[in-house]
Design a protein around this motif. Sequence first.
Motif, PDB file in Angstrom:
ATOM      1  N   ILE A 113     -20.012 -54.840  34.500  1.00  0.00           N
ATOM      2  CA  ILE A 113     -19.863 -56.140  35.172  1.00  0.00           C
ATOM      3  C   ILE A 113     -20.776 -56.215  36.393  1.00  0.00           C
ATOM      4  O   ILE A 113     -21.457 -57.217  36.618  1.00  0.00           O
ATOM      5  CB  ILE A 113     -18.382 -56.378  35.560  1.00  0.00           C
ATOM      6  N   LYS A 114     -20.826 -55.130  37.136  1.00  0.00           N
ATOM      7  CA  LYS A 114     -21.703 -55.058  38.320  1.00  0.00           C
ATOM      8  C   LYS A 114     -23.162 -55.276  37.896  1.00  0.00           C
ATOM      9  O   LYS A 114     -23.909 -56.044  38.519  1.00  0.00           O
ATOM     10  CB  LYS A 114     -21.510 -53.694  38.984  1.00  0.00           C
ATOM     11  N   GLU A 115     -23.528 -54.591  36.815  1.00  0.00           N
ATOM     12  CA  GLU A 115     -24.902 -54.659  36.336  1.00  0.00           C
ATOM     13  C   GLU A 115     -25.284 -56.079  35.926  1.00  0.00           C
ATOM     14  O   GLU A 115     -26.394 -56.536  36.146  1.00  0.00           O
ATOM     15  CB  GLU A 115     -24.955 -53.743  35.117  1.00  0.00           C
ATOM     16  N   GLN A 116     -24.340 -56.786  35.288  1.00  0.00           N
ATOM     17  CA  GLN A 116     -24.690 -58.094  34.735  1.00  0.00           C
ATOM     18  C   GLN A 116     -24.359 -59.260  35.637  1.00  0.00           C
ATOM     19  O   GLN A 116     -24.799 -60.372  35.394  1.00  0.00           O
ATOM     20  CB  GLN A 116     -24.038 -58.268  33.360  1.00  0.00           C
ATOM     21  N   THR A 117     -23.540 -59.026  36.665  1.00  0.00           N
ATOM     22  CA  THR A 117     -23.214 -60.149  37.557  1.00  0.00           C
ATOM     23  C   THR A 117     -23.695 -59.872  38.971  1.00  0.00           C
ATOM     24  O   THR A 117     -23.680 -60.777  39.810  1.00  0.00           O
ATOM     25  CB  THR A 117     -21.684 -60.390  37.627  1.00  0.00           C
ATOM     26  N   GLY A 118     -24.071 -58.640  39.250  1.00  0.00           N
ATOM     27  CA  GLY A 118     -24.477 -58.295  40.604  1.00  0.00           C
ATOM     28  C   GLY A 118     -23.312 -58.089  41.556  1.00  0.00           C
ATOM     29  O   GLY A 118     -23.509 -57.865  42.753  1.00  0.00           O
ATOM     30  N   ILE A 162     -16.297 -65.666  36.921  1.00  0.00           N
ATOM     31  CA  ILE A 162     -16.212 -66.071  38.335  1.00  0.00           C
ATOM     32  C   ILE A 162     -17.233 -65.286  39.166  1.00  0.00           C
ATOM     33  O   ILE A 162     -17.944 -65.856  40.001  1.00  0.00           O
ATOM     34  CB  ILE A 162     -14.775 -65.849  38.866  1.00  0.00           C
ATOM     35  N   ALA A 163     -17.326 -63.982  38.885  1.00  0.00           N
ATOM     36  CA  ALA A 163     -18.284 -63.141  39.617  1.00  0.00           C
ATOM     37  C   ALA A 163     -19.701 -63.669  39.427  1.00  0.00           C
ATOM     38  O   ALA A 163     -20.481 -63.775  40.372  1.00  0.00           O
ATOM     39  CB  ALA A 163     -18.178 -61.695  39.138  1.00  0.00           C
ATOM     40  N   LYS A 164     -20.017 -64.027  38.183  1.00  0.00           N
ATOM     41  CA  LYS A 164     -21.356 -64.522  37.882  1.00  0.00           C
ATOM     42  C   LYS A 164     -21.623 -65.848  38.599  1.00  0.00           C
ATOM     43  O   LYS A 164     -22.694 -66.043  39.176  1.00  0.00           O
ATOM     44  CB  LYS A 164     -21.501 -64.688  36.367  1.00  0.00           C
ATOM     45  N   ASN A 165     -20.642 -66.741  38.569  1.00  0.00           N
ATOM     46  CA  ASN A 165     -20.812 -68.020  39.254  1.00  0.00           C
ATOM     47  C   ASN A 165     -21.061 -67.823  40.741  1.00  0.00           C
ATOM     48  O   ASN A 165     -21.935 -68.466  41.328  1.00  0.00           O
ATOM     49  CB  ASN A 165     -19.586 -68.911  39.045  1.00  0.00           C
ATOM     50  N   ILE A 225     -23.129 -70.935  42.315  1.00  0.00           N
ATOM     51  CA  ILE A 225     -22.682 -72.197  41.713  1.00  0.00           C
ATOM     52  C   ILE A 225     -21.377 -72.640  42.350  1.00  0.00           C
ATOM     53  O   ILE A 225     -20.470 -71.841  42.533  1.00  0.00           O
ATOM     54  CB  ILE A 225     -22.418 -72.012  40.205  1.00  0.00           C
ATOM     55  N   ASP A 226     -21.284 -73.927  42.653  1.00  0.00           N
ATOM     56  CA  ASP A 226     -20.013 -74.498  43.062  1.00  0.00           C
ATOM     57  C   ASP A 226     -19.005 -74.255  41.960  1.00  0.00           C
ATOM     58  O   ASP A 226     -19.339 -74.345  40.786  1.00  0.00           O
ATOM     59  CB  ASP A 226     -20.181 -76.005  43.260  1.00  0.00           C
ATOM     60  N   ALA A 227     -17.768 -73.958  42.340  1.00  0.00           N
ATOM     61  CA  ALA A 227     -16.763 -73.559  41.358  1.00  0.00           C
ATOM     62  C   ALA A 227     -16.630 -74.568  40.221  1.00  0.00           C
ATOM     63  O   ALA A 227     -16.155 -75.687  40.423  1.00  0.00           O
ATOM     64  CB  ALA A 227     -15.429 -73.387  42.056  1.00  0.00           C
ATOM     65  N   PRO A 228     -17.041 -74.210  39.018  1.00  0.00           N
ATOM     66  CA  PRO A 228     -16.862 -75.123  37.891  1.00  0.00           C
ATOM     67  C   PRO A 228     -15.436 -75.021  37.343  1.00  0.00           C
ATOM     68  O   PRO A 228     -14.772 -74.017  37.535  1.00  0.00           O
ATOM     69  CB  PRO A 228     -17.857 -74.589  36.860  1.00  0.00           C
ATOM     70  N   ALA A 262     -28.218 -77.801  25.630  1.00  0.00           N
ATOM     71  CA  ALA A 262     -27.179 -78.224  26.580  1.00  0.00           C
ATOM     72  C   ALA A 262     -26.985 -77.162  27.665  1.00  0.00           C
ATOM     73  O   ALA A 262     -26.752 -77.492  28.834  1.00  0.00           O
ATOM     74  CB  ALA A 262     -25.866 -78.492  25.840  1.00  0.00           C
ATOM     75  N   ALA A 263     -27.088 -75.881  27.274  1.00  0.00           N
ATOM     76  CA  ALA A 263     -26.943 -74.805  28.267  1.00  0.00           C
ATOM     77  C   ALA A 263     -28.075 -74.880  29.288  1.00  0.00           C
ATOM     78  O   ALA A 263     -27.855 -74.703  30.494  1.00  0.00           O
ATOM     79  CB  ALA A 263     -26.925 -73.442  27.573  1.00  0.00           C
ATOM     80  N   ILE A 264     -29.287 -75.167  28.822  1.00  0.00           N
ATOM     81  CA  ILE A 264     -30.421 -75.312  29.742  1.00  0.00           C
ATOM     82  C   ILE A 264     -30.199 -76.515  30.666  1.00  0.00           C
ATOM     83  O   ILE A 264     -30.409 -76.441  31.877  1.00  0.00           O
ATOM     84  CB  ILE A 264     -31.745 -75.468  28.948  1.00  0.00           C
ATOM     85  N   ALA A 265     -29.717 -77.615  30.091  1.00  0.00           N
ATOM     86  CA  ALA A 265     -29.446 -78.817  30.888  1.00  0.00           C
ATOM     87  C   ALA A 265     -28.433 -78.505  31.985  1.00  0.00           C
ATOM     88  O   ALA A 265     -28.592 -78.896  33.140  1.00  0.00           O
ATOM     89  CB  ALA A 265     -28.930 -79.940  29.988  1.00  0.00           C
ATOM     90  N   LYS A 266     -27.395 -77.767  31.613  1.00  0.00           N
ATOM     91  CA  LYS A 266     -26.349 -77.422  32.583  1.00  0.00           C
ATOM     92  C   LYS A 266     -26.918 -76.533  33.690  1.00  0.00           C
ATOM     93  O   LYS A 266     -26.636 -76.747  34.870  1.00  0.00           O
ATOM     94  CB  LYS A 266     -25.199 -76.718  31.857  1.00  0.00           C
ATOM     95  N   ASN A 267     -27.696 -75.533  33.309  1.00  0.00           N
ATOM     96  CA  ASN A 267     -28.291 -74.651  34.316  1.00  0.00           C
ATOM     97  C   ASN A 267     -29.161 -75.431  35.296  1.00  0.00           C
ATOM     98  O   ASN A 267     -29.091 -75.219  36.502  1.00  0.00           O
ATOM     99  CB  ASN A 267     -29.127 -73.553  33.642  1.00  0.00           C
ATOM    100  N   ILE A 268     -29.971 -76.348  34.760  1.00  0.00           N
ATOM    101  CA  ILE A 268     -30.843 -77.125  35.639  1.00  0.00           C
ATOM    102  C   ILE A 268     -30.012 -77.986  36.576  1.00  0.00           C
ATOM    103  O   ILE A 268     -30.265 -78.044  37.774  1.00  0.00           O
ATOM    104  CB  ILE A 268     -31.819 -77.992  34.810  1.00  0.00           C
TER     105      ILE A 268
END
Lengths: 424, 424
Positions: free
Chosen positions: A30-35, A319-322, A327-330, B317-323
């Motif tokens: 998880i650390k590796e992929q989300t930082g 959540i970690a990745k966001n 990213i604002d909490a989706p 759609a994933a690209i659109a969301k990321n942008i």
Amino acid sequence: MKDHLRIGILGLGVVGSGTIQVLAAQRAKIKEQTGMNVSIVKALIRPAEDKKQFADEHGIELTSELADIVEDATLDVVIELIGKVHPAKEFIAQALKNGKHVVTANKDLIAQHGVELVEIAKENNVSLFYEASVAGGIPILRTLTTNYLADEITNIRGIVNGTTNYMLTKMLENGTSYEEALAQAQALGFAESDPTNDVDGIDAAYKMVILTQFAYGMDVALSDLEIQGIRGLSDKDVLQAQKFGYEIKLIGESVKADETISVSVGPALVPKTHPLASIKNEFNGVFINSTGIDQSMFYGPGAGSLPTATSVISDVAAIAKNISLGIDAPQFNEYRRPLQLTAPEANYAKYYFAVTTSADFTADALTALLANEKVQINELAQEIGETNRFMVITESINRLQLAAVEAAIAKQGTLERRMRVMEA
Amino acid sequence: MKDHLRIGILGLGVVGSGTIQVLAAQRAKIKEQTGMNVSIVKALIRPAEDKKQFADEHGIELTSELADIVEDATLDVVIELIGKVHPAKEFIAQALKNGKHVVTANKDLIAQHGVELVEIAKENNVSLFYEASVAGGIPILRTLTTNYLADEITNIRGIVNGTTNYMLTKMLENGTSYEEALAQAQALGFAESDPTNDVDGIDAAYKMVILTQFAYGMDVALSDLEIQGIRGLSDKDVLQAQKFGYEIKLIGESVKADETISVSVGPALVPKTHPLASIKNEFNGVFINSTGIDQSMFYGPGAGSLPTATSVISDVAAIAKNISLGIDAPQFNEYRRPLQLTAPEANYAKYYFAVTTSADFTADALTALLANEKVQINELAQEIGETNRFMVITESINRLQLAAVEAAIAKQGTLERRMRVMEA
């Protein structure tokens, strides 16, 4: 830049302990992929519980005061695993209001109060994720929000209760009676000592409420569903269904017709060749019809400590990745449509009826009775004894016709069981 | 804030046209959930193709000059659907270098040059997504990056070639011969006029290379795989497998043992009770064993215009969301581990052998022959005629034992077919 996610967990039961184990095993990945370094640092337990050794092993501080967790400004995420609606709802609401992201596996709560809790999460700019609430280890909810974003679902059907699927598998394969099958499920720990929610379809109904929100964006209440269980299912019906070419499964179904939906849970006749018929024992499966992908199915464990815990930790990783992406909490599910229920006259299905009558009531009389309601019988079997038992499958009829047929049957005998029949 | 995503598409064949239709149908939903207007505005076709009417209907500008698309600064995304490795690779590289996100369904290309293309994407800060490259409509790749992030996969097995699964289903269910089954698959448009890639397992191997990257983070070359096809499969073996309790399926398998993996494709004996045995006709299925979720399976169409197009548009759609979230272009799969292949002596499986010998060679002699290599036979069937045909299933043996057994058999008869046997 924030690089440490600190978590408080509510409940250290079977799934709670599993969650801590899964995180310990997957922390590096998880650390590796989300930082992010992710740690569960505090746990809420009941005063009487003895979890000291386990907690010490995992470096977790124990408390039996909710405030120690929801008011701890150093915690970013709260995982709720105490189950039931109250006080879980109040606990989650407090955590959200205090700016904590929440992950829960609580289907009863999400099905009944999810919309309200999502609103609180939005107001406080935090996420509320609950992948584990439907079909435990099956990654179905997040998949509905990503890969089905570009698709239109027309029918989502699930075997989403492991206990009843285990029972039905034993009844079919070993000729076990309903009572015996229930006792076996209880002995194996699948069914609670009070199995009401499982065998009466309530548990499956909660899951269908959540699946319906994700599939159609529509918020359906439990009272909008037609719910039947498998309580007292006769092995005669299991056997006869098999002779007709079907297996009986407890099926949750959420169907779209035009822009309306109908949601139901009940034992149903599933054609033996249908992929859902291959879901055995305590496993779950979700089958989707859609205009793009056409047919797809997701199979896996519906419950169990590690599968559920893995879904919980996948939410934590999201959540970690966001957070690390800034990213604002989706919210978990952004799909919203006004609820429109299918009218009874537009709600079509084939039905199986088991009817007992006096010995002098004939198959011809039954056929005539249904014909009188303009309903044709596609399959008919008869067991002759001191009373007659008829088992029939009708053509596809709407709910008004169904009501008329049931009323007509009631005048001539007893309707022992009515089930939907799935198309191949 | 950017709110319009303009796309150029390379190829307006069956999947290309399907992609335009799926986007037209789902544009409003995508806009609602990503905040972006998404339009396909230009298409590359061959000079001789006549697509004017279709293009006009969908407001698409046609060109047969690649530069019109990859050098158009107003385009954000390029969808590549021309297939094959060249010139698709060069086209995609140019698009990436010009700062365009790329979506492709091209498994041959991604399996062979994906790593290189991902590097180019990273250097240019754009995304390269390819959900449709494996198992067409099944949402498996993105799911592996999200819900399996917190899990450890130990085995990923797939029926990932629809043509051969269709053929094997017909051979099993209708007793169709290999040649007839192939002719039927060709008549239905599943198999190409040159079916080499399907029946020799190459197509499945490409998909297993990609699945292996997602499951274990390891980049395996086609030459690292053991690849067998179903060419010339005898109905005798199909029948005998069935008597032993198995169905023959073309199975791609990527197994982890300690920190090493082995990847193979070949016809295999699948226990009739295993969920993969329920995957019929042209459908695909991917079955995963993992330490957390334990067992899960994903079922759906492996090919077809609309399913593939839906996966393509879900990537868009994933690209659109990321942008719209302002995220720096993420790559599809961030999991990376150095490749370590399982040593032959640690690579265990049960095997099925079909062996023909002279009529005087007995079952006891065959058993002794294998015993001499310290290999025990678990099942044995014999067909007596002018020659003997033995069909056996061994205990689990490693690759060195396998080689020894094959060498010993070769001295006494002909090894007609060797297949792996899956555990229940």
